[in-house]
Scaffold this motif. Structure first.
Motif, mmCIF file in Angstrom:
data_model
loop_
_atom_site.group_PDB
_atom_site.id
_atom_site.type_symbol
_atom_site.label_atom_id
_atom_site.label_comp_id
_atom_site.label_asym_id
_atom_site.label_seq_id
_atom_site.Cartn_x
_atom_site.Cartn_y
_atom_site.Cartn_z
ATOM 1 N N PHE A 1 0.823 -1.212 0.000
ATOM 2 C CA PHE A 1 0.000 0.000 0.000
ATOM 3 C C PHE A 1 0.858 1.262 0.000
ATOM 4 C CE2 PHE A 1 -1.654 3.437 2.682
ATOM 5 C CZ PHE A 1 -2.683 3.881 1.873
ATOM 6 N N ASP A 2 1.920 1.272 0.794
ATOM 7 C CA ASP A 2 2.734 2.484 0.914
ATOM 8 C C ASP A 2 3.289 2.908 -0.440
ATOM 9 O OD1 ASP A 2 2.299 2.700 3.647
ATOM 10 O OD2 ASP A 2 3.995 1.423 4.146
ATOM 11 N N TRP A 3 3.731 1.946 -1.241
ATOM 12 C CA TRP A 3 4.258 2.285 -2.570
ATOM 13 C C TRP A 3 3.146 2.891 -3.428
ATOM 14 C CZ3 TRP A 3 3.402 1.533 -7.663
ATOM 15 C CH2 TRP A 3 4.439 1.824 -8.555
ATOM 16 N N LEU A 4 1.982 2.263 -3.416
ATOM 17 C CA LEU A 4 0.857 2.787 -4.195
ATOM 18 C C LEU A 4 0.482 4.194 -3.763
ATOM 19 C CD1 LEU A 4 -1.568 -0.291 -4.312
ATOM 20 C CD2 LEU A 4 -0.356 0.702 -6.252
ATOM 21 N N TYR B 1 -0.872 10.024 -4.658
ATOM 22 C CA TYR B 1 -0.527 11.364 -4.188
ATOM 23 C C TYR B 1 -0.732 11.501 -2.679
ATOM 24 C CZ TYR B 1 -0.425 12.397 -9.149
ATOM 25 O OH TYR B 1 -0.122 12.376 -10.482
ATOM 26 N N GLY B 2 -0.523 10.401 -1.967
ATOM 27 C CA GLY B 2 -0.644 10.431 -0.503
ATOM 28 C C GLY B 2 -2.038 10.699 0.007
ATOM 29 N N ALA B 3 -3.060 10.442 -0.823
ATOM 30 C CA ALA B 3 -4.425 10.852 -0.472
ATOM 31 C C ALA B 3 -5.132 9.898 0.477
ATOM 32 C CB ALA B 3 -5.253 10.997 -1.752
ATOM 33 N N GLN C 1 7.253 -3.978 7.550
ATOM 34 C CA GLN C 1 7.037 -2.870 6.628
ATOM 35 C C GLN C 1 7.895 -3.003 5.380
ATOM 36 O OE1 GLN C 1 4.619 -0.418 6.990
ATOM 37 N NE2 GLN C 1 4.038 -1.911 8.572
ATOM 38 N N ASP C 2 9.107 -3.524 5.526
ATOM 39 C CA ASP C 2 10.007 -3.682 4.392
ATOM 40 C C ASP C 2 9.467 -4.773 3.460
ATOM 41 O OD1 ASP C 2 12.791 -3.246 3.154
ATOM 42 O OD2 ASP C 2 12.699 -5.425 3.432
ATOM 43 N N LEU D 1 0.753 -5.223 -7.525
ATOM 44 C CA LEU D 1 0.512 -6.439 -6.755
ATOM 45 C C LEU D 1 0.958 -7.659 -7.544
ATOM 46 C CD1 LEU D 1 -0.710 -8.084 -4.425
ATOM 47 C CD2 LEU D 1 -2.933 -7.905 -5.570
ATOM 48 N N LEU D 2 0.630 -7.698 -8.833
ATOM 49 C CA LEU D 2 1.022 -8.846 -9.644
ATOM 50 C C LEU D 2 2.540 -8.950 -9.766
ATOM 51 C CD1 LEU D 2 -1.647 -8.903 -12.512
ATOM 52 C CD2 LEU D 2 -1.714 -9.901 -10.219
ATOM 53 N N ARG D 3 3.239 -7.803 -9.812
ATOM 54 C CA ARG D 3 4.704 -7.849 -9.868
ATOM 55 C C ARG D 3 5.278 -8.473 -8.602
ATOM 56 N NH1 ARG D 3 4.182 -2.706 -12.501
ATOM 57 N NH2 ARG D 3 4.535 -1.595 -10.531
#
Length: 604
Positions: free
Chosen positions: A336-339, A345-347, A396-397, A449-451
């Motif tokens: 999620f954090d990457w997305l 845009y951190g929304a 988290q990592d 996610l698929l990656r």
């Protein structure tokens, strides 16, 4: 006639009622008393002096082939609820209070095991035929017997419905102690029995169906457009619950292939209002000449309801998802954090709970009250439900997450082939999954996610189909993974049966997308429905939430505690907005501003 019938009904219900008649009310609240008195003039957020007229054009995605929204067959058009009145209507500024609409008066038995509705003597369908008690009985029996599974789940604890006379209908309620059942009966749309005598309710239709609500169907262009017009002689126009509402003359829904095309239609002025669900669009797509000139406004309206659960839903009807270790491993692969950083845009905030952003969300270890509900099921539940706190403590990592995911998959019996593909050690079958979508806009969100799954050796694909095919596959549960949502109100209740109940696992078009069949979850849902106080409701929801979350049945996504709305600046409304629900029915068109915008569009 009505007085004598009601007296006999009261005497039959309980001998004590002979000396303590049940009062007739104007409204019912789930807990406490209604905020508005019997003589209230209008909802506080509605303006009784609002102008009427004009049009509201909105976009819809995909297509439609039916004007009957109540049945399994067909793809219904948007906006159809506008043509139907219900017995009661909610005040969007209260958590859960229902005020009389078709029902002029309401009597609730002191033990909450029956409820009676007195129908308004002026209530009429659009053809002038009176709305009577037989219509209510017909509606209940038709919706629960021939409608979508939702109705059977929602009204499962009604044991009998009968007309006491032309104007009064009585529902007998089971000993379920469901506090919300009397209120949600008020949400039932009332259908015209005389109309359906000559029509097949269970077949899709494109006819302009008959209702009693503030709008009627004016135009049906299948798959492209549906238009509703305000009923000039609408019987309920001056009721307090309607005064200052339903001001706009025409409601139009134009259909577009996907959200990208619909956005361009809005920017061109072909749509008047757009509820924006894309953080990227909200941040970048509204910089165009009309917006720069002040003709377009963007609103962020706070949402007082729980965020609910939007998630990647895994279909337990597929054998590969039946091992909880596999489901937890798939959860670990979601970043999620990457997305949020790169696409959103951190929304957004990450969703954890099925009752996110509310006191009903489970947290930490279960307390004493929650344990009282969970302990009877200890042998059927994993130990971590009792011993490990929520939220789940995952690394988290992402490398650590994938390492843990791989460990879980190996415990579940999967091994890598020489080419790196993850396979079942016994059968040699690769672990693969397909994410089913109908909107290309979501494809970029699924790809990360698929990656990550590919790094684990899991084969993942995206299948994008048209809306009709998508709905058909959902109806028959023909999918591996879909993006699903389980919306929640501040007072969840009977609808939870259809979300999680065993009897709906194989019911076509039910909302039990997961395919859950768990006696434990069934019992916890019953506990929630039977809650007799706000505290008991919160506790029961927390217990249910905890068990669902430790099952890893979905991959939770994200939420936003507001609604993003882009509009061409021709609308008026009264502030503050209602606390719990957005009510576009209380908006109106500002004639001068609308004329200015129309002139601009003509002169472009």
């Amino acid at each position: 006639m009505r007085a004598s019938v009601l007296l006999m009904a009261a005497l039959a219900a309980s001998p004590a009622l002979a000396s303590e008649p049940v009062p007739t009310r104007h409204a019912l609240a789930l807990y406490g008393e209604p905020a508005l008195p019997a003589d209230f003039a209008h909802f506080p957020h509605a303006d009784p002096d609002a102008p009427s007229g004009g049009s509201l054009v909105r976009g819809a995605t995909g297509s439609f082939d039916s004007t009957n929204p109540f049945i399994i067959q067909g793809t219904p058009a948007s906006g159809l609820t506008a043509i139907y009145d219900t017995l009661m209507v909610g005040n969007p500024d209260e958590p859960f209070t229902m005020y009389g609409l078709l029902a002029e008066g309401i009597r609730l038995g002191p033990d909450r095991q029956w409820i009676e509705f007195d129908l308004h003597p002026e209530a009429r369908f659009h053809d002038g035929h009176p709305v009577d008690a037989d219509d209510v009985v017909f509606s209940f029996e038709t919706l629960t017997g021939k409608g979508q599974p939702f109705y059977g789940a929602y009204y499962a604890d009604v044991t009998e419905v009968r007309a006491l006379d032309e104007d009064t209908v009585r529902f007998e309620l089971a000993d379920s102690e469901s506090r919300e059942l009397p209120l949600i009966l008020g949400q039932m749309p009332v259908l015209p029995a005389h109309y359906w005598e000559d029509h097949d309710f269970e077949r899709p239709t494109r006819d302009a169906l008959l209702g009693s609500g503030p709008y009627r169907i004016a135009q049906v262009d299948p798959g492209r457009r549906i238009v509703y017009e305000r009923v000039a002689d609408y019987w309920g126009r001056d009721l307090p619950v309607n005064r200052g509402r339903h001001n706009i003359e025409r409601l139009v829904f134009d259909y577009y292939r996907d959200q990208t095309v619909a956005l361009e239609a809005f920017k061109a002025g072909n749509l008047d209002l757009r509820i924006e669900t894309s953080a990227r669009n909200w941040a970048t797509a509204y910089d165009f000449p009309a917006a720069d000139a002040g003709f377009v406004e963007r609103l962020e309206v706070p949402d007082g309801q729980p965020a609910g659960m939007q998630a990647y839903v895994m279909n337990l009807r597929r054998a590969k998802f039946q091992d909880v270790r596999v489901r937890e491993a798939l959860n670990l692969a979601f970043d999620f954090d990457w997305l949020n950083q790169h696409l959103f845009y951190g929304a957004y905030e990450r969703t954890h709970s099925y009752f996110e952003n509310s006191p009903m969300a489970a947290d930490g270890l279960p307390g004493e009250a929650e344990l009282a509900l969970l302990e009877p099921h200890r042998d059927a539940l994993p130990a971590r439900v009792f011993d490990e706190p929520l939220p789940v403590d995952h690394p988290q990592d992402m490398r650590e997450r994938l390492r843990k995911a791989l460990g879980l998959l190996r415990e579940a019996g999967y091994r890598h082939r020489e080419d790196g593909t993850l396979v079942d050690a016994e059968t040699g079958e690769p672990l693969r999954l397909e994410v089913l979508l109908f909107d290309t806009q979501f494809e970029r969100v699924v790809q990360p996610l698929l990656r990550n799954l590919a790094r684990l050796g899991i084969q993942g694909d995206i299948r994008i189909v048209d809306v009709n095919q998508y709905l058909n596959r959902l109806r028959t549960f023909d999918f591996d993974v879909v993006v699903g949502s389980f919306p929640q109100s501040a007072n969840p209740g009977n609808e939870q049966r259809e979300f999680w109940g065993s009897e709906y696992a194989d019911a076509p078009q039910s909302r039990n997308l997961i395919g859950l069949e768990s006696p434990v979850i069934d019992d916890l849902v019953d506990d929630l429905i039977a809650a007799d106080s706000r505290e008991a409701l919160d506790t029961a929801a927390q217990a249910l939430d905890r068990v669902l979350r430790w099952g890893f049945y979905v991959i939770p996504q994200w939420h936003l505690d507001k609604t993003r709305i882009a509009i061409w600046d021709k609308f008026g409304w009264r502030e503050p907005f209602p606390e719990y629900n957005l009510d576009l029915d209380a908006w109106w068109i500002e004639p001068e501003r609308a004329a200015e915008i129309e002139a601009r569009q003509r002169n472009r």
